[in-house]
Motif scaffolding. Structure first.
Motif, PDB file in Angstrom:
ATOM      1  N   ARG A   1      18.975   5.846   9.830  1.00 24.08           N
ATOM      2  CA  ARG A   1      18.941   6.415  11.174  1.00 24.08           C
ATOM      3  C   ARG A   1      18.580   7.892  11.145  1.00 24.08           C
ATOM      4  N   ARG A   2      18.873   8.539  10.039  1.00 23.38           N
ATOM      5  CA  ARG A   2      18.553   9.954   9.907  1.00 23.38           C
ATOM      6  C   ARG A   2      17.494  10.082   8.815  1.00 23.38           C
ATOM      7  N   ILE A   3      16.273  10.262   9.253  1.00 27.10           N
ATOM      8  CA  ILE A   3      15.142  10.216   8.327  1.00 27.10           C
ATOM      9  C   ILE A   3      15.156  11.360   7.326  1.00 27.10           C
ATOM     10  N   ARG A   4      15.920  12.421   7.622  1.00 32.23           N
ATOM     11  CA  ARG A   4      15.938  13.563   6.709  1.00 32.23           C
ATOM     12  C   ARG A   4      16.554  13.218   5.360  1.00 32.23           C
ATOM     13  N   HIS A   5      17.290  12.095   5.288  1.00 33.24           N
ATOM     14  CA  HIS A   5      17.850  11.677   4.004  1.00 33.24           C
ATOM     15  C   HIS A   5      16.767  11.185   3.048  1.00 33.24           C
ATOM     16  N   LEU A   6      15.612  10.826   3.580  1.00 33.62           N
ATOM     17  CA  LEU A   6      14.516  10.357   2.745  1.00 33.62           C
ATOM     18  C   LEU A   6      13.796  11.542   2.123  1.00 33.62           C
TER      19      LEU A   6
ATOM     20  N   VAL B   1       4.409   9.689   3.692  1.00 27.90           N
ATOM     21  CA  VAL B   1       3.716   8.402   3.572  1.00 27.90           C
ATOM     22  C   VAL B   1       3.930   7.553   4.816  1.00 27.90           C
ATOM     23  N   LEU B   2       5.171   7.441   5.276  1.00 28.08           N
ATOM     24  CA  LEU B   2       5.463   6.591   6.428  1.00 28.08           C
ATOM     25  C   LEU B   2       4.793   7.123   7.692  1.00 28.08           C
ATOM     26  N   ARG B   3       4.901   8.427   7.920  1.00 28.91           N
ATOM     27  CA  ARG B   3       4.314   9.003   9.126  1.00 28.91           C
ATOM     28  C   ARG B   3       2.794   8.905   9.111  1.00 28.91           C
TER      29      ARG B   3
ATOM     30  N   GLY C   1       0.784  -1.224   0.000  1.00 24.34           N
ATOM     31  CA  GLY C   1       0.000   0.000   0.000  1.00 24.34           C
ATOM     32  C   GLY C   1       0.816   1.274   0.000  1.00 24.34           C
ATOM     33  N   ILE C   2       2.069   1.235   0.486  1.00 23.54           N
ATOM     34  CA  ILE C   2       2.861   2.463   0.547  1.00 23.54           C
ATOM     35  C   ILE C   2       3.435   2.847  -0.804  1.00 23.54           C
TER      36      ILE C   2
ATOM     37  N   ASN D   1      11.448   1.944  -2.802  1.00 23.12           N
ATOM     38  CA  ASN D   1      12.695   2.196  -3.520  1.00 23.12           C
ATOM     39  C   ASN D   1      13.551   3.215  -2.776  1.00 23.12           C
ATOM     40  N   ASP D   2      12.929   4.256  -2.252  1.00 21.89           N
ATOM     41  CA  ASP D   2      13.661   5.269  -1.490  1.00 21.89           C
ATOM     42  C   ASP D   2      14.271   4.670  -0.224  1.00 21.89           C
ATOM     43  N   LEU D   3      13.511   3.819   0.455  1.00 23.38           N
ATOM     44  CA  LEU D   3      14.037   3.157   1.650  1.00 23.38           C
ATOM     45  C   LEU D   3      15.212   2.251   1.316  1.00 23.38           C
TER      46      LEU D   3
END
Length: 467
Positions: A229-234, A241-243, A212-213, A219-221
């Motif tokens: 560990r640093r979500i800002r790279h996404l 979407v994840l949040r 569903g995501i 692909n980004d993950l």
């Protein structure tokens, strides 16, 4: 006679070349459904109880990865029929948009750079994203995820099935259905018998979420797996979407736990704490996208508040590029961000320290409004005349049942409160149209009808309107 046939063929060729991507997608989807209906209605796939109408409804539900059914898949379909249904689910979940756009290049016979770029943009907007190598990666990823899920269910999930072949097929079929957010099951009670099985709940729920995501997120993950560990790279899209997915799962689970725990004859009242958590979390996940159920769903087993909460979750749906339906999680987040900006007196929409283009905001408003109006129209049409099959004096369904079923069909969820199989053919036709429109996307349908027009270069004076 020959001249007339030649002239008709020439007109068809000319019409074919004028089709836009949305129009070609609608036509191709209709052809796939027609071919699948003929195949599924054949004695090779089904019993005598499955006629053309039952096959048409089932194929439409499979291609649109909805899961609503008016037949018993495990009993009315042969093994080959079940395999055919699984293939239709994969086609609808992963391949309909990509295959359509890919075939259009051959049908229309244009392969210039501009046309390839146009195809890529249209596919990225309306389908699972990407063509060529990207689509191959999507299929490989989906195959690996479904394969791992199949093995886990085979060895640790469906251990109560003693026949090895039946257990393997049940594991594979349900993984295909879960990853593609279809909700079809091989048993009449769906997954009610496994409400207390953490392996089945965990595997099916995880596959629903991953499917569903959407491809962009997975692909980004994967590309940033060493820096998670640093979500800002996404990307901002991935973070939203994840949040939103995790937040909606939590809110849905807590909401259902609250509404059904205190409701008279609530569906979770007699369960232990561990089973309550499994049921509410699983139902929160599947309500937005898939349509599986581990508890009986009906007006008698669910409270009105619980049904209303599920309707809201279904309307929000999955994420862009995923295998689910609804208006999408990012649309909901952007609408909330727009509301917050309005309350703060801002003229722009800022989310995650990024300004959202006005064109995207307009599209979110258009999708949400058009989708809501279409569901209302479906509910109105479902209320025209007697809706139940059989005697005209049969008791009709109430408004909440009709709204729930229409929302489930349009958002390609597949949850049912005992309405679908008892509708007459008019009601089932309304649901089929809703499933088809919901899967293709309301904006794609409108664009296929409205056609492609260049943006206007004419400017107009501004005028305030009181709201």
């Amino acid at each position: 006679m020959v001249h007339s046939v030649h002239q008709l063929w020439g007109r068809l060729l000319a019409w074919r070349h004028r089709l836009t991507v949305p129009q070609f997608t609608v036509v191709t989807g209709g052809l796939v459904i027609a071919l699948g209906t003929v195949l599924l209605a054949s004695p090779l796939c089904s019993s005598d109880d499955v006629g053309l109408w039952q096959a048409l409804f089932t194929v439409t539900s499979a291609i649109t990865v909805t899961g609503l059914s008016i037949i018993d898949v495990g009993k009315d379909l042969t093994l080959f029929g079940q395999m055919t249904l699984a293939g239709l689910i994969i086609t609808g979940g992963l391949g309909l948009m990509a295959i359509t756009t890919f075939l259009q290049g051959f049908v229309q016979g244009r392969s210039g750079l501009r046309h390839r770029l146009d195809k890529g943009r249209m596919l990225d907007e309306f389908g699972v994203g990407g063509i060529g190598p990207t689509f191959h990666r999507i299929l490989i990823t989906a195959g690996c995820v479904m394969g791992v899920g199949t093995l886990i269910l085979f060895f640790f999930g469906f251990t109560d099935i003693t026949n090895v072949g039946e257990r393997f097929w049940a594991s594979m079929f349900h993984c295909i259905s879960a990853y593609n957010n279809a909700g079809f099951g091989l048993w009449a009670d769906n997954l009610v018998g496994y409400k207390g099985n953490p392996v089945v709940n965990g595997v099916i729920g995880s596959l629903i979420v991953v499917g569903g995501i959407g491809w962009r997120v997975t692909n980004d993950l994967w590309e940033n797996r060493s820096r998670l560990r640093r979500i800002r790279h996404l990307s901002l899209h991935t973070r939203l979407v994840l949040r939103s997915t995790l937040l909606l799962i939590a809110i849905g689970a807590l909401g259902l736990l609250f509404t059904e725990q205190f409701a008279p004859d609530g569906v979770v009242m007699t369960l232990g704490l561990w089973e309550k958590l499994q049921v509410t979390i699983f139902q929160s996940i599947t309500t937005r996208t898939a349509g599986f159920n581990t508890v009986p769903l009906s007006m008698e087993t669910l409270s009105d508040a619980g049904l209303l909460l599920m309707i809201v979750l279904m309307f929000i749906g999955a994420s862009p590029g995923g295998t689910g339906g609804g208006i999408k999680t990012t649309t909901f987040v952007l609408l909330m961000g727009t509301t917050r900006s309005m309350l703060e007196g801002r003229k722009d929409v800022v989310i995650g320290r990024h300004e959202i283009p006005a064109s995207i905001v307009f599209k979110c408003v258009g999708v949400a409004l058009a989708s809501g109006l279409f569901v209302i129209l479906m509910t109105l049409l479902l209320g025209l005349g007697p809706t139940t099959a059989g005697e005209p004096t049969a008791q009709s369904f109430n408004f909440l049942e009709k709204l729930f079923t229409c929302m489930s069909a349009f958002c390609t969820v597949g949850l049912d409160v005992g309405v679908t199989a008892n509708l007459n053919r008019w009601g089932q036709l309304v649901l089929m149209v809703g499933m088809f429109v919901g899967r293709l996307g309301i904006m794609l349908l409108l664009q296929s009808l409205y056609g492609s027009r260049p943006p206007s270069r004419v400017g107009y004076p501004q005028q305030e309107v009181f709201i």
